[in-house]
Design an enzyme around this catalytic site. Sequence first.
Site, PDB file in Angstrom:
ATOM      1  N   SER A   1      14.993 -11.857 -44.861  1.00 59.57           N
ATOM      2  CA  SER A   1      15.967 -10.770 -44.829  1.00 59.57           C
ATOM      3  C   SER A   1      17.266 -11.334 -44.276  1.00 59.57           C
ATOM      4  CB  SER A   1      15.468  -9.666 -43.895  1.00 59.57           C
ATOM      5  OG  SER A   1      16.542  -8.830 -43.496  1.00 59.57           O
TER       6      SER A   1
ATOM      7  N   TYR B   1      11.223  -6.379 -36.155  1.00 64.97           N
ATOM      8  CA  TYR B   1      11.530  -6.834 -37.521  1.00 64.97           C
ATOM      9  C   TYR B   1      12.418  -8.076 -37.477  1.00 64.97           C
ATOM     10  CZ  TYR B   1      13.152  -6.391 -42.415  1.00 64.97           C
ATOM     11  OH  TYR B   1      13.450  -6.605 -43.738  1.00 64.97           O
TER      12      TYR B   1
HETATM   13  C1  BGC Z   1      16.007  -4.087 -44.417  1.00 66.05           C
HETATM   14  C2  BGC Z   1      16.723  -2.864 -44.892  1.00 66.05           C
HETATM   15  C3  BGC Z   1      18.219  -2.962 -44.602  1.00 66.05           C
HETATM   16  C4  BGC Z   1      18.770  -4.280 -45.069  1.00 66.05           C
HETATM   17  C5  BGC Z   1      20.236  -4.491 -44.707  1.00 66.05           C
HETATM   18  C6  BGC Z   1      16.665  -5.318 -44.927  1.00 66.05           C
HETATM   19  O1  BGC Z   1      16.008  -6.434 -44.435  1.00 66.05           O
HETATM   20  O2  BGC Z   1      14.655  -4.036 -44.861  1.00 66.05           O
HETATM   21  O3  BGC Z   1      16.177  -1.720 -44.261  1.00 66.05           O
HETATM   22  O4  BGC Z   1      18.907  -1.926 -45.248  1.00 66.05           O
HETATM   23  O5  BGC Z   1      18.022  -5.329 -44.528  1.00 66.05           O
HETATM   24  O6  BGC Z   1      20.467  -4.225 -43.351  1.00 66.05           O
END
Ligand code: BGC
Length: 256
Positions: free
Chosen positions: A144, A157
């Site tokens: 991410s 996360y």
């Molecule tokens: C998350 C999303 C978020 C995006 C940008 C992703 O890793 O799962 O919830 O909108 O990042 O912030």
Amino acid sequence: MNRFENKVALVTGSSQGIGEACALRLAKEGADIILNGRKFDERGEKLIAKIEGMGRKAKFLAADVSKSKEVIKLVDDAIAAFGSLDILVNNAGLETKADFWDVTEDDYDLVMNTNLKGVFFGIQTFVKYCKSNKKAGTIINMSSVHEEIVFPHFAAYCASKGGLKMLCRNLASELAPLNIRINNVAPGAITTPINKDLLNNKKQLAKVLDNIPMSRMGKVDDVAAVVAFLASDEAAYVTGSTYTVDGGLTYHYEEQ
Ligand code: BGC
């Protein structure tokens, strides 16, 4: 272009969202696909039919990748299903939102075990197989933008994705002699079920779009295209990298 003729790919968390798009994209370019989700339902059935309709083989293996025993069995069963495994896409992941001081141990464990521990032992199982068969492999982790930038209220996360960043860097060195490449893809805000609350909240969505130079949410196919590139021989000299797919979100600059 059939970049994945005679290749088999396992895509975890592929009954929806980015995982589904990756599975379809790899199949479209010739791969046989092992699909995965926590349970086999009509989404899995439909996907199998779609992939078979493209002339490829597909099988769904139900497993909860947050449990190391299940993820190890998943990879072993995926290898057995069509007799080989070339591409591992560690896509399954989840997030829970809470103020840091309210995060419970159960929330923490769920996020870390799914996003990091499951990936770790899935990769380990795949690597043991490649090593004992002297077989090349390629691994793509769905990370991410939050392996790099902060995301308040998503501490576990971010910790999990930060962990994926170093796991990728570290394994690139250790696995290169085995002819195994590993890379991360870092999506920004993509239109997927993980963002359903955001998509239903116009005010918040407008704020998010303000932070994206391209002024739009990403599409699952935007991400799948990069995964396919990294899985292919065109990325033969790429390992230990993170490819960001975020419309410019990570390094945007707001003019004052
Ligand atoms: C998350 C999303 C978020 C995006 C940008 C992703 O890793 O799962 O919830 O909108 O990042 O912030």
